[in-house]
Every structure is written in structure tokens, then in C-alpha cells.
Enzyme design. Sequence first.
Site, PDB file in Angstrom:
ATOM      1  N   ARG A 112       0.893  -1.260   0.062  1.00 29.14           N
ATOM      2  CA  ARG A 112       0.056  -0.040   0.169  1.00 29.14           C
ATOM      3  C   ARG A 112       0.754   1.312   0.062  1.00 29.14           C
ATOM      4  O   ARG A 112       1.806   1.327   0.846  1.00 29.14           O
ATOM      5  CB  ARG A 112      -0.963   0.215   1.273  1.00 29.14           C
ATOM      6  N   GLU A 121       0.209  -1.030   9.450  1.00 28.62           N
ATOM      7  CA  GLU A 121       0.885   0.405   9.179  1.00 28.62           C
ATOM      8  C   GLU A 121      -0.181   1.605   9.465  1.00 28.62           C
ATOM      9  O   GLU A 121       0.175   2.464  10.154  1.00 28.62           O
ATOM     10  CB  GLU A 121       1.670   0.399   7.954  1.00 28.62           C
ATOM     11  N   ARG A 122      -1.307   1.231   9.041  1.00 30.95           N
ATOM     12  CA  ARG A 122      -2.310   2.342   9.073  1.00 30.95           C
ATOM     13  C   ARG A 122      -2.569   2.663  10.420  1.00 30.95           C
ATOM     14  O   ARG A 122      -2.719   3.607  10.956  1.00 30.95           O
ATOM     15  CB  ARG A 122      -3.681   1.754   8.351  1.00 30.95           C
ATOM     16  N   GLU A 176      -3.299  -8.501   4.069  1.00 34.47           N
ATOM     17  CA  GLU A 176      -3.959  -7.795   4.923  1.00 34.47           C
ATOM     18  C   GLU A 176      -4.717  -6.799   4.113  1.00 34.47           C
ATOM     19  O   GLU A 176      -6.106  -6.493   4.376  1.00 34.47           O
ATOM     20  CB  GLU A 176      -3.375  -7.226   6.025  1.00 34.47           C
ATOM     21  N   ASN A 177      -3.957  -6.115   3.150  1.00 24.11           N
ATOM     22  CA  ASN A 177      -4.653  -4.934   2.503  1.00 24.11           C
ATOM     23  C   ASN A 177      -5.865  -5.390   1.596  1.00 24.11           C
ATOM     24  O   ASN A 177      -6.654  -4.774   1.269  1.00 24.11           O
ATOM     25  CB  ASN A 177      -3.346  -4.138   1.942  1.00 24.11           C
TER      26      ASN A 177
END
Length: 284
Positions: A42, A81-82, A114-115
Site C-alpha cells: 500500500r 501500518e495504518r 491484509e490490505n
Amino acid sequence: MKTKKGLGRGLQALIPEEQPKDNEGVLHVPIDRIYPNKNQPRVNFDKEKLEELASSIKEHGVIQPIVISKEEDGYKIIAGERRWRGAKMAGLKEIPAIIMSVTEMQIMELALIENLQREDLNEIEAASAYRDLMDQFKLTQQEIAQRLGKSRTAIANTLRLLNLPKDIQKLIENNTITPGHGRCILSLEGEKRQILLERILKDKLSVREAEKLVQTLKKDKPVKKEKDPNPALDRLFIQDLEEQLQHVFGTKVNIQEKNNRGKIEIEFYGNDDLERIMELLSKR
């Protein structure tokens, strides 16, 4: 020999049922010791949505721990990470995390899974991630498809978008046009691509409308009579056959005919795409 476990189920596919004692449970790790994974698929993080997440974290905290791996210089993010970015914006000094010991390929696969499962990636980001898995870890399209629970055709069609010029890829990343529009543009060549793009942007064409315009643009070229001596094999008939074959094979098909003889050209994008086409041919 044990068969390698697939990754289609997401994070649970690699998180052991029993964590080692030294990594047991959720830890609170200093945020400044954690850094993003450079291979995170991402690329774009919506600022407004991050601010909303940061506001939620301020009020409720980080509900779901992030997943990290221990490195010499700190901790690398595997997934989340978000949430990590949102926690930093919220001013948190620590964040709940689960520490895992995984390979570089597993880190990349988990970040991608995950993304994709959360539909956070646009198709250009996904295509770039697929390409990285192929280039860095020598995975085939079939192997990627199995790990992500997708068809190989879906992987191949996404990868095709990387054949678009960078400026058009950027329009897909920014949601100015859709991947479907991008595939329409791919079916044309030369200046006709730009003509189609301008019409899509100016008239806000749907993908279906763009597909109709593609057929018009393909037919808009002079045809010498000597190339079509047989009325039953005139150019419009040939183009209709090309469209049918393109639908079957999911790629560009060109038919060249002269004096009741000719050849069919089927484009492919790499060895895996060629194998996919061969499989389709063998079934017919």
C-alpha cells in the site's frame, strides 16, 4: 514432508497457535522503535481517513494489535501500518503489538493479504505487489493466486495494468478512472489510446460506454478491398471474431486474413499468462 501452508486465510495462516514464551501475548512497544516495511504494497494513505482513525484512537485506543517482527534496528511492521500511523498522529508513545518471527517473503505476503482482504489496495498497488513477489521471490502467478485465494486469471488481468503508461496508472491510483477503463485503453494502440482516455475524462464514460467506444475506434480505419476479396470474410466479420476471441482468452487477439488464408495472433504477458492461455486452448 509437510506441505507448505497456504496464505489465503490471512494473518491466521502464519500466526502459530502457540506463541513462544518470550513472544507470548500482546506487548506494548514504543512507537519510535517501530518502522514501516519498505515492501508494503500500500502506497497511498488517505490523510482524512487517517485523521479520523487518529481521533478514534485518542478516544478508544488501538483495539487491534499490529503485527511486527524483531529486527536489529527495531521492529518492522508486518501488518497494521495504518493503525501505527494513526497512533502516531494521536500522540501515543506505545502501541499494542504481536511479535512474530517470519521470513521476508512471509512479511510481504502478509502485508499484501491484509490490505487485499480489507480492500485497501487499488489495483495498481496490488499489481506492483504481485510483480514484486514474482521478481524478488520467484513466485509464479499460479502460486500467488493460491496464496491469496484468487484465480490466476484475476492475477494476470491485474498485472496487465502495469503495461499502461505511468500517467494512466496514476489516474487509476487516484480513482480518476477505474481499472476497467484501464483495460479498455490497453486494448487499443497508439493515438487511439489517448483519444479514448480524453473521452473517458471529458464525458465521464462508464466502463460499458468505454468498451463500445473501443469497438468504434477499432473499426475506424481504412480497409483495402484487395485484402477482403471474400465478402464472407470482410473486415467487420473479422473484427467480430476478434472480439469473441478476446472475450474467451482475456487478452488482445488479432486475425490477419488474405485470400481465404491467414493467422491468429494471441498476445500474452509472461510465461504464466501463456500457460493460462494454453490451458484454455486445451479445454476446447
